[in-house]
Design a protein around this motif. Structure first.
Motif, mmCIF file in Angstrom:
data_model
loop_
_atom_site.group_PDB
_atom_site.id
_atom_site.type_symbol
_atom_site.label_atom_id
_atom_site.label_comp_id
_atom_site.label_asym_id
_atom_site.label_seq_id
_atom_site.Cartn_x
_atom_site.Cartn_y
_atom_site.Cartn_z
ATOM 1 N N LYS A 90 13.056 1.901 0.522
ATOM 2 C CA LYS A 90 13.067 1.856 -0.944
ATOM 3 C C LYS A 90 14.294 1.076 -1.387
ATOM 4 O O LYS A 90 15.379 1.255 -0.847
ATOM 5 N N ARG A 91 14.132 0.187 -2.347
ATOM 6 C CA ARG A 91 15.248 -0.590 -2.871
ATOM 7 C C ARG A 91 15.592 -0.082 -4.265
ATOM 8 O O ARG A 91 14.776 0.607 -4.909
ATOM 9 N N HIS A 96 9.215 0.161 -1.767
ATOM 10 C CA HIS A 96 8.798 -0.936 -0.897
ATOM 11 C C HIS A 96 7.291 -1.153 -1.132
ATOM 12 O O HIS A 96 6.561 -0.186 -1.395
ATOM 13 N N PRO A 97 6.807 -2.389 -1.032
ATOM 14 C CA PRO A 97 5.378 -2.643 -1.260
ATOM 15 C C PRO A 97 4.447 -1.764 -0.421
ATOM 16 O O PRO A 97 3.352 -1.411 -0.874
ATOM 17 N N VAL A 98 4.845 -1.381 0.774
ATOM 18 C CA VAL A 98 3.979 -0.501 1.578
ATOM 19 C C VAL A 98 3.923 0.884 0.931
ATOM 20 O O VAL A 98 2.857 1.518 0.862
ATOM 21 N N GLN A 99 5.062 1.348 0.435
ATOM 22 C CA GLN A 99 5.075 2.654 -0.236
ATOM 23 C C GLN A 99 4.201 2.599 -1.500
ATOM 24 O O GLN A 99 3.407 3.508 -1.764
ATOM 25 N N GLU A 100 4.334 1.497 -2.244
ATOM 26 C CA GLU A 100 3.519 1.342 -3.458
ATOM 27 C C GLU A 100 2.031 1.340 -3.114
ATOM 28 O O GLU A 100 1.228 1.963 -3.798
ATOM 29 N N ALA A 101 1.694 0.652 -2.020
ATOM 30 C CA ALA A 101 0.270 0.565 -1.631
ATOM 31 C C ALA A 101 -0.268 1.946 -1.281
ATOM 32 O O ALA A 101 -1.413 2.278 -1.614
ATOM 33 N N VAL A 118 4.099 4.752 6.676
ATOM 34 C CA VAL A 118 4.777 3.706 5.900
ATOM 35 C C VAL A 118 5.644 2.848 6.830
ATOM 36 O O VAL A 118 5.607 1.608 6.770
ATOM 37 N N CYS A 119 6.397 3.495 7.719
ATOM 38 C CA CYS A 119 7.260 2.711 8.621
ATOM 39 C C CYS A 119 6.410 1.865 9.578
ATOM 40 O O CYS A 119 6.726 0.699 9.830
ATOM 41 N N LEU A 164 -2.237 -5.065 1.751
ATOM 42 C CA LEU A 164 -0.913 -5.700 1.842
ATOM 43 C C LEU A 164 -1.045 -7.196 2.123
ATOM 44 O O LEU A 164 -1.802 -7.606 3.005
ATOM 45 N N ASP A 165 -0.283 -7.971 1.382
ATOM 46 C CA ASP A 165 -0.271 -9.428 1.585
ATOM 47 C C ASP A 165 1.091 -9.816 2.160
ATOM 48 O O ASP A 165 2.099 -9.831 1.438
#
Ligand SMILES: Cc1cc2nc3c(=O)[nH]c(=O)nc-3n(C[C@H](O)[C@H](O)[C@H](O)COP(=O)(O)OP(=O)(O)OC[C@H]3O[C@@H](n4cnc5c(N)ncnc54)[C@H](O)[C@@H]3O)c2cc1C
Ligand code: FES
Ligand code: FES
Length: 490
Positions: A90-91, A96-101, A118-119, A164-165
């Motif tokens: 998380k920033r 992080h985009p993976v967390q958002e997805a 997520v990791c 995810l892209d």
């Protein structure tokens, strides 16, 4: 030797000494650093709840970030690395985009498995970026083989991964500035001694140093990727005591190729072996795809698999039929490193975990001769992924003028060690390729083996598997020889 393990944790410098340096990373994160996002469920490398991302510093630079199981990774094995946990992805500007997805796809219910998924998927995105490929369901499945979820169901998690892209997601190396870490790691004394007086942990940086420690501490256990030893430690089956960890010795991590051989360093991890041998030994590389999980293969080594000497070790049947030789180093009386080369057949002595290996030696590399032989490697297990073999079959052979030549056969899971089948080798070379030939060899092998019964299968079941694997091999050969295979179906 330095008496502190130094690594960076989500960008923060971390120094650990004393007993804590031998804790498993998951315990250290949760109980010492207040980072409970890393979960522990099985403590055996099986469920992935403890997955974190690690970039190791080797030969003056960082390698890529790879997922590992923190529950079987001792803190000392993280020396000179950068660890990113789920909290560190998380920033300040957001998830992080993976967390958002995962949020968008509703990929989480109780949430216990979520940090691990997520990791793993953050590691997958980096891997896709390196390869310049997009992400599809197969890739998500492969990268999350080592992650179990017991309540969400896998479809939403797959949906999250597939959304995810890689082109739009920054790589992990850009999340934290690596320059200060590299500067510090480059200036550190590379070898380490931590742990306690009763249970010291030595992390030598050269082979000579490691061999001297072997002489000075004859009872010390050699430690490589810790995927076997970590499980034993957590189960209380490994007596605490001195350890000599091999991960800081650069020369054990290299592999090379010349006209005659591949030389794989004993510390090369299985995910690297899978890539390195994909061109020359595709059958073995493919078999490694169903070996454990990405997290395990990022830590587990080829040397460790062989030296663990399990009768169900998955690489050993291949190593036996490929006629590899082992390079074993010891410290000579003149203070020079001495190397002994021993062939695999002499090395595996036949009894349970009985190897031609002396207490002061270290396996440094495995030499695999190049050849124009074909290979057939079959692993049978209760489920396809993340499972240990019930019976494994390996064959090396050539087809010439309708006959088999140069046949070597090996079976795992049917005796105290991985065995050769010399009578069946001769039998298969003795006649024209045809269904009768394989039937005779299959019947002979089934009658000859005398496996134990255990949780993975009864003796009778294993004997039937042996027969069927010989017939499956027959199908393969008949097909390669351009003959109809229907007569020899399993
Ligand atoms: C979840 C899970 C799934 C697994 N799946 C599979 C599977 O599908 N197939 C399979 O075969 N195995 C599997 N394993 C077992 C394990 O991952 C492998 O055996 C692995 O290759 C061991 O390598 P390592 O580097 O982790 O060894 P370690 O655990 O570090 O060491 C294993 C043994 O080898 C010795 N050793 C290591 N390196 C050397 C050296 N250079 N010289 C001398 N001795 C040495 C150690 O002293 C120790 O006795 C699995 C394990 C886990 C936890
Ligand atoms: S806690 Fe299950 S793999 Fe680590
Ligand atoms: S969300 Fe509960 S175990 Fe996966």
């Amino acid at each position: 030797m330095r008496n502190e393990v130094v690594f960076y944790l989500n960008g923060m410098r971390t120094g650990v000494s004393g007993a804590e340096s031998a804790w498993m990373l998951s315990d250290y994160l949760r109980y010492e650093r207040g980072l409970p996002g890393t979960k522990v469920v099985c403590a055996e490398g099986d469920c992935g709840a403890c997955t974190v991302l690690v970039a190791r510093f080797r030969q003056g630079r960082f390698l890529e970030y790879r997922s590992i199981n923190a529950c079987i990774a001792p803190v000392y094995s993280l020396d000179r690395s950068h660890v990113i946990t789920v909290e560190g992805l998380k920033r300040p500007e957001g998830l992080h985009p993976v967390q958002e997805a995962m949020v968008r796809a509703q990929g989480s219910q109780c949430g216990y498995c979520t940090p691990g998924f997520v990791c793993s998927m953050a590691g997958m995105v980096d891997s896709a970026k390196r390869k310049g490929c997009s992400i599809d369901a197969k890739m998500v499945r492969n990268h999350t083989t080592g992650n179990l979820c017991r309540c969400t169901g896998y479809e939403p998690i797959l949906d999250a991964g597939c959304s995810l892209d890689p082109g739009k997601i920054p790589n992990l190396a850009s999340l934290y500035s690596q320059a200060p870490m590299e500067a510090e790691f480059g200036a550190l004394i590379p070898s380490v001694c931590v742990g306690t007086q009763d249970a010291p942990v030595f992390v030598p940086a050269t082979l000579a140093e490691a061999l001297r420690l072997r002489v000075d501490h004859p009872g010390a256990k050699l430690v490589s990727g810790m995927t076997d030893l970590g499980v034993l430690t957590n189960k209380g089956k490994l007596v605490p005591g001195p350890r000599i960890a091999l991960h800081a010795i650069d020369e054990l991590h290299s592999w090379s190729e010349d006209d005659g051989y591949f030389r794989i360093g004993a510390r090369v991890c299985l995910s690297e072996v899978e890539d390195a041998l994909a061109g020359s030994f595709p059958e073995f590389s493919n078999m490694l795809k169903i070996f454990a999980s990405p997290q395990i293969k990022h830590s587990a080594t080829l040397g460790g698999n062989l030296m663990n000497a399990s009768p169900i070790g998955d690489s050993t049947p291949f190593l036996r039929v490929a006629e590899v030789s082992l390079m074993l180093a010891r410290m000579g009386s003149s203070g020079q490193v001495e190397i002994r080369e021993v062939g695999i057949d002499a090395f595996i002595k036949g009894g349970y975990k009985e190897l031609d290996f002396a207490g002061d030696e270290i396996l440094t590399s495995i030499r695999i001769p190049k050849s124009d032989h074909h290979y057939a490697l079959f692993k049978t297990s209760t489920r396809k992924d993340l499972d240990i073999s019930t019976v494994a079959f390996a064959a090396r052979y050539r087809i010439r003028n309708g006959r088999l030549e140069g046949v070597r056969l090996a079976l795992g899971g049917v005796a105290a060690s991985v065995i050769r089948m010399p009578d069946e080798e001769q039998m298969l070379e003795s006649g024209q390729i045809g269904s009768g030939l394989f039937m005779r060899a299959a019947d002979s092998a089934q009658a000859r083996v005398n496996p134990l019964s255990d949780v993975r299968g009864s003796s009778t079941f294993r004997k039937v598997l042996v027969r069927n694997l010989f017939l499956k091999f027959g199908d393969r050969v008949m097909s390669e020889a351009g003959l109809p295979v229907s007569e020899v179906s399993v």
